[in-house]
Write a protein that holds these residues in place. Structure first.
Motif, PDB file in Angstrom:
ATOM      1  N   PRO A   1      29.412  11.423 -17.978  1.00  0.00           N
ATOM      2  CA  PRO A   1      29.589  12.661 -17.224  1.00  0.00           C
ATOM      3  C   PRO A   1      28.436  12.835 -16.243  1.00  0.00           C
ATOM      4  CG  PRO A   1      28.737  13.138 -19.404  1.00  0.00           C
ATOM      5  CD  PRO A   1      29.038  11.662 -19.386  1.00  0.00           C
ATOM      6  N   VAL A   2      28.688  13.516 -15.147  1.00  0.00           N
ATOM      7  CA  VAL A   2      27.601  13.841 -14.222  1.00  0.00           C
ATOM      8  C   VAL A   2      26.690  14.855 -14.915  1.00  0.00           C
ATOM      9  CG1 VAL A   2      27.009  14.868 -11.992  1.00  0.00           C
ATOM     10  CG2 VAL A   2      28.988  13.343 -12.188  1.00  0.00           C
ATOM     11  N   PRO A   3      25.399  14.561 -15.034  1.00  0.00           N
ATOM     12  CA  PRO A   3      24.517  15.497 -15.743  1.00  0.00           C
ATOM     13  C   PRO A   3      24.473  16.862 -15.061  1.00  0.00           C
ATOM     14  CG  PRO A   3      23.431  13.381 -15.392  1.00  0.00           C
ATOM     15  CD  PRO A   3      24.680  13.367 -14.572  1.00  0.00           C
ATOM     16  N   ASP A   4      24.305  17.893 -15.845  1.00  0.00           N
ATOM     17  CA  ASP A   4      24.167  19.235 -15.296  1.00  0.00           C
ATOM     18  C   ASP A   4      23.028  19.264 -14.285  1.00  0.00           C
ATOM     19  OD1 ASP A   4      26.180  20.093 -16.965  1.00  0.00           O
ATOM     20  OD2 ASP A   4      24.824  20.943 -18.472  1.00  0.00           O
ATOM     21  N   GLY A   5      23.273  19.920 -13.159  1.00  0.00           N
ATOM     22  CA  GLY A   5      22.240  20.084 -12.149  1.00  0.00           C
ATOM     23  C   GLY A   5      22.090  18.933 -11.184  1.00  0.00           C
ATOM     24  N   VAL A   6      22.902  17.878 -11.344  1.00  0.00           N
ATOM     25  CA  VAL A   6      22.825  16.713 -10.459  1.00  0.00           C
ATOM     26  C   VAL A   6      24.025  16.699  -9.535  1.00  0.00           C
ATOM     27  CG1 VAL A   6      22.793  14.184 -10.345  1.00  0.00           C
ATOM     28  CG2 VAL A   6      21.505  15.363 -12.136  1.00  0.00           C
ATOM     29  N   ASP A   7      23.783  16.539  -8.242  1.00  0.00           N
ATOM     30  CA  ASP A   7      24.855  16.427  -7.254  1.00  0.00           C
ATOM     31  C   ASP A   7      25.721  15.211  -7.544  1.00  0.00           C
ATOM     32  OD1 ASP A   7      25.911  17.012  -4.353  1.00  0.00           O
ATOM     33  OD2 ASP A   7      25.400  14.875  -4.367  1.00  0.00           O
ATOM     34  N   LEU A   8      27.026  15.328  -7.329  1.00  0.00           N
ATOM     35  CA  LEU A   8      27.946  14.241  -7.640  1.00  0.00           C
ATOM     36  C   LEU A   8      27.555  12.959  -6.916  1.00  0.00           C
ATOM     37  CD1 LEU A   8      30.501  13.041  -8.888  1.00  0.00           C
ATOM     38  CD2 LEU A   8      31.821  14.059  -7.010  1.00  0.00           C
ATOM     39  N   GLY A   9      27.218  13.048  -5.647  1.00  0.00           N
ATOM     40  CA  GLY A   9      26.823  11.849  -4.912  1.00  0.00           C
ATOM     41  C   GLY A   9      25.553  11.234  -5.453  1.00  0.00           C
ATOM     42  N   ASP A  10      24.549  12.072  -5.720  1.00  0.00           N
ATOM     43  CA  ASP A  10      23.272  11.573  -6.218  1.00  0.00           C
ATOM     44  C   ASP A  10      23.397  10.938  -7.606  1.00  0.00           C
ATOM     45  OD1 ASP A  10      22.142  12.448  -3.903  1.00  0.00           O
ATOM     46  OD2 ASP A  10      21.001  14.091  -4.796  1.00  0.00           O
ATOM     47  N   ALA A  11      24.417  11.321  -8.355  1.00  0.00           N
ATOM     48  CA  ALA A  11      24.612  10.752  -9.689  1.00  0.00           C
ATOM     49  C   ALA A  11      24.832   9.244  -9.641  1.00  0.00           C
ATOM     50  CB  ALA A  11      25.791  11.421 -10.391  1.00  0.00           C
ATOM     51  N   ALA A  12      25.235   8.705  -8.488  1.00  0.00           N
ATOM     52  CA  ALA A  12      25.404   7.261  -8.350  1.00  0.00           C
ATOM     53  C   ALA A  12      24.086   6.515  -8.490  1.00  0.00           C
ATOM     54  CB  ALA A  12      26.037   6.934  -7.005  1.00  0.00           C
ATOM     55  N   ALA A  13      22.964   7.216  -8.360  1.00  0.00           N
ATOM     56  CA  ALA A  13      21.646   6.589  -8.471  1.00  0.00           C
ATOM     57  C   ALA A  13      21.214   6.383  -9.910  1.00  0.00           C
ATOM     58  CB  ALA A  13      20.609   7.446  -7.748  1.00  0.00           C
TER      59      ALA A  13
END
Length: 324
Positions: free
Chosen positions: A107-119
């Motif tokens: 899951p995308v962590p809370d507080g992290v932008d969806l795009g930045d989660a790719a990092a």
């Protein structure tokens, strides 16, 4: 859909944004509509023809992505269409859509932008599986991280600091301030300073308990010299070559160990186990803001060649993202 293809191995211009067939979800897989992917050193090697994807993986580069689930195959539980996710991949992230084994979704962590989660997925799985799961880094120990300005390096610094270790990093002088700001206690300019001497100095002669190394052969002897008694050296890259002489006497005298690992080629079950460990132990730290994705810049997926040039130049800090 469109994806970055490699008609012939070569330089950055070998990457071609082209129409390719849409993926279909197999049993145990989902389709993710990609929002972003990240550039890793393995992608550069694949482009050059030196690191082909494992059997069954997509031919396109890309070891991680973030996006939205758009289709679900048979035998998948716990995920639904429309869910925002990020994923560890064996390949295929440089595309508009990718099929992902469900065990490699996060899951995308809370507080992290969806795009930045790719990092996050590839570095989190690599660092956690090696520094924590394999090397057993403990509170109060010293962690030496080579290549501190990379995606791996910036994540390892943050995770080591979060676990209560003293983190020492080798990185260009121009990047010292950034790495110290991420939690490194000491930064060493590997071009001007002897990292063995510096590690001994900042540890009062004891050495590093754990070393995370991306260089391989060229650093092997010095890494062993920099280890503390009972130290653990983990090699995850070969930027400095494949072959070197290992002084077993020096290793035995320190009761130390050397391990070499790879993530991409592991069986699905092992990857799923690592992803589950990251979700349990690392994702709460990301959600709390203790660890954050470090993104140098974002470029459109069609400009993947420029992103590869940037990573090859070593001018970046953290991840270079490709967005759709």
């Amino acid at each position: 859909m469109r994806a970055i293809t490699i008609p012939e191995p070569g330089g950055p211009d070998a990457l071609v944004w082209a129409e390719v067939p849409d993926p279909e979800p197999g049993p145990g897989e989902v389709i993710v509509d990609v929002r972003a992917s990240a550039v890793n050193r393995a992608d550069l090697l694949q482009r050059q023809g030196h690191y082909p994807p494992p059997p069954g993986a997509p031919a396109y580069p890309g070891l991680e992505c973030s996006g939205v689930i758009s289709a679900i195959g048979a035998d998948v539980a716990g995920w639904e269409v429309g869910r925002e996710v990020c994923a560890l991949l064996a390949g295929g992230g440089y595309a508009e859509r990718v099929a992902v084994p469900a065990g490699q979704l996060l899951p995308v962590p809370d507080g992290v932008d969806l795009g930045d989660a790719a990092a996050l997925p590839e570095v989190a799985c690599t660092v956690w599986s090696n520094v924590v799961r394999l090397a057993g880094l403990a509170r109060g120990e010293t962690l030496l991280v080579h290549g501190g300005g990379s995606g791996i390096g910036t994540f390892a610094v943050q995770l080591g600091a979060a676990l209560g270790a003293t983190v020492v990093v080798t990185v260009r002088q121009a990047k010292h301030e950034r790495l110290l700001g991420l939690g490194a206690a000491h930064a060493i300019d590997y071009r001007e300073q002897d990292f063995v001497e510096e590690v001994r100095r900042v540890t009062d002669g004891r050495g590093a308990d754990v070393i995370l190394d991306i260089m391989g052969a060229s650093y092997l002897a010095r890494n062993v010299a920099a280890l503390a008694t009972g130290g653990r050296l983990v090699v995850i890259g070969m930027q400095g070559g494949r072959k070197a002489e290992l002084d077993l006497g020096a290793l035995l005298a320190k009761r130390a160990s050397v391990a070499a690992t790879a993530l991409r080629s592991r069986p699905l079950a092992e990857k799923a186990e690592i992803v589950a460990g990251v979700r349990e132990q690392v994702w709460p730290l990301v959600a709390a803001g203790t660890i954050r994705p470090v993104v140098d810049r974002r470029l459109p997926m069609a400009e993947a060649a420029e992103a590869h040039r940037l990573v090859e130049s070593n001018a970046h800090v953290g991840k270079v993202l490709l967005t759709v």
